[in-house]
Design a protein around this motif. Sequence first.
Motif, PDB file in Angstrom:
ATOM      1  N   PHE A  43      16.989  13.275  39.469  1.00  0.00           N
ATOM      2  CA  PHE A  43      17.181  14.616  38.773  1.00  0.00           C
ATOM      3  C   PHE A  43      17.154  13.722  37.320  1.00  0.00           C
ATOM      4  O   PHE A  43      16.085  14.437  36.663  1.00  0.00           O
ATOM      5  CB  PHE A  43      18.618  14.944  38.615  1.00  0.00           C
ATOM      6  N   SER A  44      17.597  12.770  36.882  1.00  0.00           N
ATOM      7  CA  SER A  44      16.978  11.902  35.973  1.00  0.00           C
ATOM      8  C   SER A  44      15.453  12.003  35.434  1.00  0.00           C
ATOM      9  O   SER A  44      15.361  11.877  34.531  1.00  0.00           O
ATOM     10  CB  SER A  44      17.343  10.480  34.719  1.00  0.00           C
ATOM     11  N   PHE A  45      14.830  11.658  36.647  1.00  0.00           N
ATOM     12  CA  PHE A  45      13.260  10.891  36.442  1.00  0.00           C
ATOM     13  C   PHE A  45      12.850  12.753  36.131  1.00  0.00           C
ATOM     14  O   PHE A  45      12.242  12.339  35.278  1.00  0.00           O
ATOM     15  CB  PHE A  45      12.978  10.473  37.714  1.00  0.00           C
ATOM     16  N   PHE A  46      12.855  13.772  36.207  1.00  0.00           N
ATOM     17  CA  PHE A  46      12.488  14.711  36.341  1.00  0.00           C
ATOM     18  C   PHE A  46      12.797  15.087  35.004  1.00  0.00           C
ATOM     19  O   PHE A  46      12.454  16.185  34.506  1.00  0.00           O
ATOM     20  CB  PHE A  46      12.952  15.647  37.789  1.00  0.00           C
ATOM     21  N   SER A  47      14.423  15.438  34.299  1.00  0.00           N
ATOM     22  CA  SER A  47      14.653  15.664  33.516  1.00  0.00           C
ATOM     23  C   SER A  47      14.449  15.117  32.101  1.00  0.00           C
ATOM     24  O   SER A  47      14.739  15.650  31.141  1.00  0.00           O
ATOM     25  CB  SER A  47      16.176  16.383  33.186  1.00  0.00           C
ATOM     26  N   GLU A  48      14.874  13.838  32.839  1.00  0.00           N
ATOM     27  CA  GLU A  48      14.652  13.168  30.926  1.00  0.00           C
ATOM     28  C   GLU A  48      13.333  12.101  30.756  1.00  0.00           C
ATOM     29  O   GLU A  48      13.133  12.041  29.571  1.00  0.00           O
ATOM     30  CB  GLU A  48      15.603  11.864  31.336  1.00  0.00           C
ATOM     31  N   VAL A  70       8.369  18.702  46.062  1.00  0.00           N
ATOM     32  CA  VAL A  70       9.325  19.453  46.780  1.00  0.00           C
ATOM     33  C   VAL A  70      11.001  18.892  46.549  1.00  0.00           C
ATOM     34  O   VAL A  70      11.247  20.086  46.254  1.00  0.00           O
ATOM     35  CB  VAL A  70       9.356  19.264  48.370  1.00  0.00           C
ATOM     36  N   VAL A  71      10.450  18.103  46.141  1.00  0.00           N
ATOM     37  CA  VAL A  71      11.899  16.760  45.724  1.00  0.00           C
ATOM     38  C   VAL A  71      12.362  17.834  43.882  1.00  0.00           C
ATOM     39  O   VAL A  71      13.537  18.461  43.459  1.00  0.00           O
ATOM     40  CB  VAL A  71      11.836  15.742  44.999  1.00  0.00           C
ATOM     41  N   GLN A  76      15.125  21.545  40.084  1.00  0.00           N
ATOM     42  CA  GLN A  76      14.498  22.714  39.409  1.00  0.00           C
ATOM     43  C   GLN A  76      16.091  23.692  39.922  1.00  0.00           C
ATOM     44  O   GLN A  76      16.678  24.644  38.985  1.00  0.00           O
ATOM     45  CB  GLN A  76      13.602  23.282  40.170  1.00  0.00           C
ATOM     46  N   THR A  77      16.194  24.446  40.913  1.00  0.00           N
ATOM     47  CA  THR A  77      17.197  25.276  41.291  1.00  0.00           C
ATOM     48  C   THR A  77      18.853  24.805  40.825  1.00  0.00           C
ATOM     49  O   THR A  77      19.110  25.927  40.938  1.00  0.00           O
ATOM     50  CB  THR A  77      17.654  25.501  43.153  1.00  0.00           C
ATOM     51  N   LEU A  78      18.706  23.625  40.727  1.00  0.00           N
ATOM     52  CA  LEU A  78      20.168  23.113  40.018  1.00  0.00           C
ATOM     53  C   LEU A  78      20.362  23.057  38.649  1.00  0.00           C
ATOM     54  O   LEU A  78      20.864  22.736  38.065  1.00  0.00           O
ATOM     55  CB  LEU A  78      20.767  21.355  40.660  1.00  0.00           C
ATOM     56  N   PRO A  80      18.639  24.581  34.280  1.00  0.00           N
ATOM     57  CA  PRO A  80      18.449  25.875  33.831  1.00  0.00           C
ATOM     58  C   PRO A  80      17.329  26.109  33.054  1.00  0.00           C
ATOM     59  O   PRO A  80      16.507  26.684  32.856  1.00  0.00           O
ATOM     60  CB  PRO A  80      19.577  26.031  32.846  1.00  0.00           C
ATOM     61  N   PHE A  81      16.779  24.532  32.932  1.00  0.00           N
ATOM     62  CA  PHE A  81      15.590  24.910  32.155  1.00  0.00           C
ATOM     63  C   PHE A  81      14.387  24.014  32.263  1.00  0.00           C
ATOM     64  O   PHE A  81      14.536  23.554  33.824  1.00  0.00           O
ATOM     65  CB  PHE A  81      15.731  23.545  30.506  1.00  0.00           C
ATOM     66  N   PRO A  82      12.812  24.355  32.476  1.00  0.00           N
ATOM     67  CA  PRO A  82      11.587  24.062  33.544  1.00  0.00           C
ATOM     68  C   PRO A  82      11.277  22.262  33.724  1.00  0.00           C
ATOM     69  O   PRO A  82      12.066  21.388  32.290  1.00  0.00           O
ATOM     70  CB  PRO A  82      11.321  24.688  32.633  1.00  0.00           C
ATOM     71  N   LEU A  83      11.626  22.588  34.763  1.00  0.00           N
ATOM     72  CA  LEU A  83      10.777  20.467  34.769  1.00  0.00           C
ATOM     73  C   LEU A  83       9.418  21.128  35.220  1.00  0.00           C
ATOM     74  O   LEU A  83       9.010  21.922  35.791  1.00  0.00           O
ATOM     75  CB  LEU A  83      11.590  20.243  36.040  1.00  0.00           C
ATOM     76  N   ALA A  84       8.592  19.437  34.623  1.00  0.00           N
ATOM     77  CA  ALA A  84       7.459  19.668  34.715  1.00  0.00           C
ATOM     78  C   ALA A  84       6.802  19.650  35.635  1.00  0.00           C
ATOM     79  O   ALA A  84       5.349  20.650  36.337  1.00  0.00           O
ATOM     80  CB  ALA A  84       6.924  18.608  33.467  1.00  0.00           C
ATOM     81  N   LEU A  85       7.066  19.279  36.824  1.00  0.00           N
ATOM     82  CA  LEU A  85       6.658  18.533  37.906  1.00  0.00           C
ATOM     83  C   LEU A  85       6.561  19.518  38.961  1.00  0.00           C
ATOM     84  O   LEU A  85       5.965  19.551  40.079  1.00  0.00           O
ATOM     85  CB  LEU A  85       6.665  17.393  38.719  1.00  0.00           C
ATOM     86  N   VAL A  86       7.382  20.386  38.325  1.00  0.00           N
ATOM     87  CA  VAL A  86       7.166  22.033  39.532  1.00  0.00           C
ATOM     88  C   VAL A  86       6.513  22.662  40.099  1.00  0.00           C
ATOM     89  O   VAL A  86       6.232  22.758  40.962  1.00  0.00           O
ATOM     90  CB  VAL A  86       8.919  22.666  38.947  1.00  0.00           C
ATOM     91  N   ALA A  87       5.511  22.814  38.893  1.00  0.00           N
ATOM     92  CA  ALA A  87       4.052  23.759  38.470  1.00  0.00           C
ATOM     93  C   ALA A  87       3.120  23.132  39.104  1.00  0.00           C
ATOM     94  O   ALA A  87       2.740  21.633  39.740  1.00  0.00           O
ATOM     95  CB  ALA A  87       3.720  23.762  36.908  1.00  0.00           C
TER      96      ALA A  87
END
Length: 87
Positions: A43-48, A70-71, A76-78, A80-87
Amino acid sequence: MVQVASKILGTVNAPYDADLSACQLAAAISDIEVAQFVMGPAFSFFSEVSPHLQTSFVSELELPYDKVQVVAKHFQTLCPFPLALVA
């Protein structure tokens, strides 16, 4: 890759007192089942980590972008702020 990985590993490992290698982190961000065992660092990879470093890491380790998404979408479902690699 060493500079990118070292910046990222310091960010994702430190808060969780983890010691993931670049290969272990790569597995965690590209396989939801692996991510379940190291949720904090994954999670830290995607958020920090900055989006630029995220894409550099994914590219340099030749990870399948669709699997990383996918990960990211799971986290992102967990979150509240957007994660860059979701798009």
